[in-house]
Design a protein around this motif. Structure first.
Motif, PDB file in Angstrom:
ATOM      1  N   SER A  28       0.829  -1.201   0.000  1.00 33.85           N
ATOM      2  CA  SER A  28       0.000   0.000   0.000  1.00 33.85           C
ATOM      3  C   SER A  28       0.866   1.255   0.000  1.00 33.85           C
ATOM      4  O   SER A  28       0.531   2.246  -0.652  1.00 33.85           O
ATOM      5  CB  SER A  28      -0.950   0.005   1.202  1.00 33.85           C
ATOM      6  OG  SER A  28      -1.746   1.170   1.181  1.00 33.85           O
ATOM      7  N   HIS A  29       1.973   1.212   0.726  1.00 32.56           N
ATOM      8  CA  HIS A  29       2.897   2.358   0.695  1.00 32.56           C
ATOM      9  C   HIS A  29       3.436   2.557  -0.723  1.00 32.56           C
ATOM     10  O   HIS A  29       3.527   3.689  -1.209  1.00 32.56           O
ATOM     11  CB  HIS A  29       4.065   2.154   1.670  1.00 32.56           C
ATOM     12  CG  HIS A  29       3.685   2.314   3.108  1.00 32.56           C
ATOM     13  ND1 HIS A  29       3.095   3.450   3.617  1.00 32.56           N
ATOM     14  CD2 HIS A  29       3.835   1.475   4.164  1.00 32.56           C
ATOM     15  CE1 HIS A  29       2.892   3.303   4.910  1.00 32.56           C
ATOM     16  NE2 HIS A  29       3.327   2.108   5.266  1.00 32.56           N
ATOM     17  N   PHE A 106       0.251   9.032  10.224  1.00 32.55           N
ATOM     18  CA  PHE A 106       0.424   9.661   8.918  1.00 32.55           C
ATOM     19  C   PHE A 106      -0.715   9.222   8.005  1.00 32.55           C
ATOM     20  O   PHE A 106      -1.233   8.122   8.161  1.00 32.55           O
ATOM     21  CB  PHE A 106       1.744   9.211   8.255  1.00 32.55           C
ATOM     22  CG  PHE A 106       2.985   9.707   8.909  1.00 32.55           C
ATOM     23  CD1 PHE A 106       3.585  10.895   8.491  1.00 32.55           C
ATOM     24  CD2 PHE A 106       3.578   8.984   9.926  1.00 32.55           C
ATOM     25  CE1 PHE A 106       4.746  11.347   9.084  1.00 32.55           C
ATOM     26  CE2 PHE A 106       4.744   9.435  10.532  1.00 32.55           C
ATOM     27  CZ  PHE A 106       5.331  10.624  10.107  1.00 32.55           C
ATOM     28  N   LEU A 107      -1.040  10.029   7.024  1.00 30.70           N
ATOM     29  CA  LEU A 107      -2.024   9.639   6.023  1.00 30.70           C
ATOM     30  C   LEU A 107      -1.629   8.307   5.394  1.00 30.70           C
ATOM     31  O   LEU A 107      -2.465   7.433   5.202  1.00 30.70           O
ATOM     32  CB  LEU A 107      -2.139  10.728   4.949  1.00 30.70           C
ATOM     33  CG  LEU A 107      -3.083  10.438   3.801  1.00 30.70           C
ATOM     34  CD1 LEU A 107      -3.740  11.725   3.323  1.00 30.70           C
ATOM     35  CD2 LEU A 107      -2.397   9.769   2.653  1.00 30.70           C
ATOM     36  N   THR A 108      -0.351   8.151   5.073  1.00 32.41           N
ATOM     37  CA  THR A 108       0.112   6.922   4.419  1.00 32.41           C
ATOM     38  C   THR A 108      -0.067   5.692   5.312  1.00 32.41           C
ATOM     39  O   THR A 108      -0.325   4.601   4.816  1.00 32.41           O
ATOM     40  CB  THR A 108       1.578   7.044   3.984  1.00 32.41           C
ATOM     41  OG1 THR A 108       2.378   7.424   5.114  1.00 32.41           O
ATOM     42  CG2 THR A 108       1.730   8.069   2.873  1.00 32.41           C
ATOM     43  N   GLU A 109       0.079   5.862   6.615  1.00 33.00           N
ATOM     44  CA  GLU A 109      -0.133   4.726   7.524  1.00 33.00           C
ATOM     45  C   GLU A 109      -1.620   4.403   7.629  1.00 33.00           C
ATOM     46  O   GLU A 109      -1.994   3.246   7.759  1.00 33.00           O
ATOM     47  CB  GLU A 109       0.466   4.991   8.904  1.00 33.00           C
ATOM     48  CG  GLU A 109       1.972   5.133   8.914  1.00 33.00           C
ATOM     49  CD  GLU A 109       2.744   3.913   8.413  1.00 33.00           C
ATOM     50  OE1 GLU A 109       2.146   2.862   8.089  1.00 33.00           O
ATOM     51  OE2 GLU A 109       3.986   4.019   8.332  1.00 33.00           O
ATOM     52  N   ASP A 110      -2.450   5.425   7.553  1.00 27.79           N
ATOM     53  CA  ASP A 110      -3.896   5.191   7.538  1.00 27.79           C
ATOM     54  C   ASP A 110      -4.263   4.355   6.316  1.00 27.79           C
ATOM     55  O   ASP A 110      -4.961   3.333   6.419  1.00 27.79           O
ATOM     56  CB  ASP A 110      -4.627   6.539   7.523  1.00 27.79           C
ATOM     57  CG  ASP A 110      -6.121   6.449   7.802  1.00 27.79           C
ATOM     58  OD1 ASP A 110      -6.613   5.358   8.181  1.00 27.79           O
ATOM     59  OD2 ASP A 110      -6.790   7.485   7.656  1.00 27.79           O
ATOM     60  N   LEU A 111      -3.761   4.760   5.148  1.00 26.02           N
ATOM     61  CA  LEU A 111      -4.035   4.005   3.919  1.00 26.02           C
ATOM     62  C   LEU A 111      -3.513   2.572   4.022  1.00 26.02           C
ATOM     63  O   LEU A 111      -4.199   1.624   3.630  1.00 26.02           O
ATOM     64  CB  LEU A 111      -3.382   4.697   2.722  1.00 26.02           C
ATOM     65  CG  LEU A 111      -3.955   6.053   2.327  1.00 26.02           C
ATOM     66  CD1 LEU A 111      -3.056   6.727   1.296  1.00 26.02           C
ATOM     67  CD2 LEU A 111      -5.371   5.908   1.814  1.00 26.02           C
ATOM     68  N   ALA A 112      -2.311   2.417   4.537  1.00 30.38           N
ATOM     69  CA  ALA A 112      -1.700   1.089   4.622  1.00 30.38           C
ATOM     70  C   ALA A 112      -2.454   0.181   5.592  1.00 30.38           C
ATOM     71  O   ALA A 112      -2.664  -1.006   5.308  1.00 30.38           O
ATOM     72  CB  ALA A 112      -0.235   1.208   5.022  1.00 30.38           C
TER      73      ALA A 112
END
Length: 164
Positions: A28-29, A106-112
Protein backbone atom coordinates in the motif's frame (compact mmCIF):
# COMPACT_ATOMS: atom_id res chain seq x y z
CA UNK A 1 12.55 2.98 0.35
CA UNK A 2 13.39 4.42 -3.07
CA UNK A 3 16.59 3.14 -4.61
CA UNK A 4 17.77 4.09 -8.10
CA UNK A 5 14.25 5.23 -8.91
CA UNK A 6 12.64 1.97 -7.78
CA UNK A 7 10.40 1.34 -4.81
CA UNK A 8 12.17 -1.21 -2.60
CA UNK A 9 10.39 -3.14 0.12
CA UNK A 10 12.48 -5.25 2.48
CA UNK A 11 10.65 -7.66 4.75
CA UNK A 12 11.97 -10.25 7.15
CA UNK A 13 10.33 -13.48 5.92
CA UNK A 14 10.71 -14.97 9.39
CA UNK A 15 8.33 -12.29 10.65
CA UNK A 16 5.59 -14.78 11.46
CA UNK A 17 1.99 -15.51 10.59
CA UNK A 18 1.22 -11.90 9.68
CA UNK A 19 3.42 -11.87 6.56
CA UNK A 20 0.42 -11.48 4.22
CA UNK A 21 -0.87 -8.54 6.22
CA UNK A 22 2.59 -6.98 6.32
CA UNK A 23 2.96 -7.37 2.56
CA UNK A 24 -0.43 -5.73 1.94
CA UNK A 25 0.54 -2.89 4.29
CA UNK A 26 3.91 -2.29 2.64
CA UNK A 27 2.56 -2.67 -0.90
CA UNK A 28 0.00 0.00 0.00
CA UNK A 29 2.90 2.36 0.69
CA UNK A 30 4.27 1.55 -2.77
CA UNK A 31 0.83 2.14 -4.28
CA UNK A 32 0.67 5.59 -2.71
CA UNK A 33 4.17 6.39 -4.01
CA UNK A 34 2.96 5.43 -7.49
CA UNK A 35 -0.10 7.65 -7.11
CA UNK A 36 2.15 10.59 -6.18
CA UNK A 37 4.50 9.80 -9.07
CA UNK A 38 1.64 9.73 -11.56
CA UNK A 39 0.24 12.97 -10.17
CA UNK A 40 3.60 14.64 -10.69
CA UNK A 41 4.06 13.24 -14.20
CA UNK A 42 0.55 13.94 -15.44
CA UNK A 43 -0.17 17.09 -13.44
CA UNK A 44 -3.40 15.40 -12.37
CA UNK A 45 -4.65 15.26 -8.80
CA UNK A 46 -5.81 11.67 -8.46
CA UNK A 47 -5.78 11.60 -4.67
CA UNK A 48 -7.73 14.59 -3.40
CA UNK A 49 -6.47 15.24 0.14
CA UNK A 50 -9.38 17.60 0.80
CA UNK A 51 -11.78 14.78 -0.11
CA UNK A 52 -9.78 12.40 2.08
CA UNK A 53 -9.86 14.81 4.99
CA UNK A 54 -13.65 15.02 4.64
CA UNK A 55 -13.71 11.27 5.35
CA UNK A 56 -11.98 11.84 8.70
CA UNK A 57 -13.44 13.42 11.84
CA UNK A 58 -13.93 17.18 11.71
CA UNK A 59 -10.78 19.05 12.82
CA UNK A 60 -8.72 15.84 12.77
CA UNK A 61 -5.02 16.10 11.87
CA UNK A 62 -2.55 13.27 11.51
CA UNK A 63 0.29 13.36 14.04
CA UNK A 64 2.83 13.36 11.17
CA UNK A 65 5.23 11.64 13.54
CA UNK A 66 5.92 8.24 15.04
CA UNK A 67 7.55 9.54 18.20
CA UNK A 68 6.71 12.47 20.47
CA UNK A 69 9.06 15.21 21.68
CA UNK A 70 10.26 12.88 24.48
CA UNK A 71 11.23 10.14 22.04
CA UNK A 72 8.27 7.94 23.00
CA UNK A 73 5.93 6.10 20.65
CA UNK A 74 3.30 8.72 19.82
CA UNK A 75 0.52 6.14 19.74
CA UNK A 76 1.04 5.53 23.47
CA UNK A 77 -0.27 9.06 24.07
CA UNK A 78 -3.36 8.43 21.98
CA UNK A 79 -6.64 7.51 23.64
CA UNK A 80 -8.01 5.34 20.85
CA UNK A 81 -10.57 7.95 19.88
CA UNK A 82 -12.27 7.14 16.57
CA UNK A 83 -10.54 3.74 16.41
CA UNK A 84 -11.44 0.07 16.70
CA UNK A 85 -10.62 0.35 20.43
CA UNK A 86 -13.92 2.18 20.77
CA UNK A 87 -15.93 -0.62 19.16
CA UNK A 88 -18.48 -1.90 21.63
CA UNK A 89 -21.51 -2.73 19.52
CA UNK A 90 -23.16 -1.87 16.20
CA UNK A 91 -24.12 1.60 17.48
CA UNK A 92 -20.47 2.50 18.14
CA UNK A 93 -19.56 1.89 14.48
CA UNK A 94 -20.66 5.43 13.61
CA UNK A 95 -17.61 6.82 15.43
CA UNK A 96 -14.94 4.52 14.00
CA UNK A 97 -12.78 6.14 11.34
CA UNK A 98 -9.45 4.38 11.94
CA UNK A 99 -8.21 0.82 12.38
CA UNK A 100 -6.04 1.83 15.34
CA UNK A 101 -3.94 4.66 16.79
CA UNK A 102 -1.08 3.84 14.40
CA UNK A 103 -3.45 4.79 11.55
CA UNK A 104 -3.47 8.32 12.93
CA UNK A 105 0.30 8.84 12.66
CA UNK A 106 0.42 9.66 8.92
CA UNK A 107 -2.02 9.64 6.02
CA UNK A 108 0.11 6.92 4.42
CA UNK A 109 -0.13 4.73 7.52
CA UNK A 110 -3.90 5.19 7.54
CA UNK A 111 -4.04 4.01 3.92
CA UNK A 112 -1.70 1.09 4.62
CA UNK A 113 -3.64 -0.08 7.69
CA UNK A 114 -6.90 0.22 5.75
CA UNK A 115 -5.50 -1.88 2.90
CA UNK A 116 -4.05 -4.43 5.32
CA UNK A 117 -7.27 -4.84 7.28
CA UNK A 118 -9.48 -4.51 4.21
CA UNK A 119 -7.73 -7.43 2.56
CA UNK A 120 -7.08 -9.78 5.48
CA UNK A 121 -9.15 -8.74 8.47
CA UNK A 122 -12.45 -7.84 6.83
CA UNK A 123 -14.31 -10.02 9.35
CA UNK A 124 -13.31 -7.77 12.26
CA UNK A 125 -16.58 -6.26 13.56
CA UNK A 126 -15.29 -2.67 13.35
CA UNK A 127 -14.62 -3.13 9.61
CA UNK A 128 -18.39 -2.71 9.16
CA UNK A 129 -17.94 0.98 9.96
CA UNK A 130 -19.41 3.15 7.20
CA UNK A 131 -16.51 5.57 7.74
CA UNK A 132 -13.88 2.89 7.16
CA UNK A 133 -15.76 1.55 4.13
CA UNK A 134 -15.98 5.05 2.66
CA UNK A 135 -12.23 5.53 3.06
CA UNK A 136 -11.49 2.15 1.49
CA UNK A 137 -13.88 2.81 -1.39
CA UNK A 138 -12.24 6.17 -2.06
CA UNK A 139 -8.72 4.67 -1.95
CA UNK A 140 -9.75 1.86 -4.28
CA UNK A 141 -11.34 4.33 -6.71
CA UNK A 142 -8.07 6.30 -6.84
CA UNK A 143 -6.13 3.09 -7.53
CA UNK A 144 -8.46 2.43 -10.47
CA UNK A 145 -7.84 5.95 -11.79
CA UNK A 146 -4.06 5.61 -11.67
CA UNK A 147 -3.71 2.10 -13.07
CA UNK A 148 -5.11 1.00 -16.38
CA UNK A 149 -8.02 -0.93 -14.91
CA UNK A 150 -10.02 -1.37 -18.12
CA UNK A 151 -9.42 -5.13 -18.16
CA UNK A 152 -9.91 -5.56 -14.42
CA UNK A 153 -12.99 -7.34 -13.10
CA UNK A 154 -15.91 -5.15 -11.99
CA UNK A 155 -14.68 -5.78 -8.45
CA UNK A 156 -11.15 -6.87 -7.65
CA UNK A 157 -10.44 -9.27 -4.81
CA UNK A 158 -9.73 -6.40 -2.43
CA UNK A 159 -12.81 -4.43 -3.52
CA UNK A 160 -15.08 -7.45 -3.07
CA UNK A 161 -14.11 -7.76 0.59
CA UNK A 162 -16.07 -4.65 1.49
CA UNK A 163 -19.65 -3.86 0.67
CA UNK A 164 -20.54 -0.36 -0.46
Amino acid sequence: NISSGYQVITININYGDDIKETLAHEISHAIYERIEYEELNTQTDYFDETKWQSLNPTDFSYHDAYIDSNGKDITLNDNGEYTSKKYVDEASLADIYFVDDYSKTFLTEDLARLMQYGMFCEDEPFMKSAKIKAKLNYYYSVIRLVWDSEDWPAKTDWESKISN
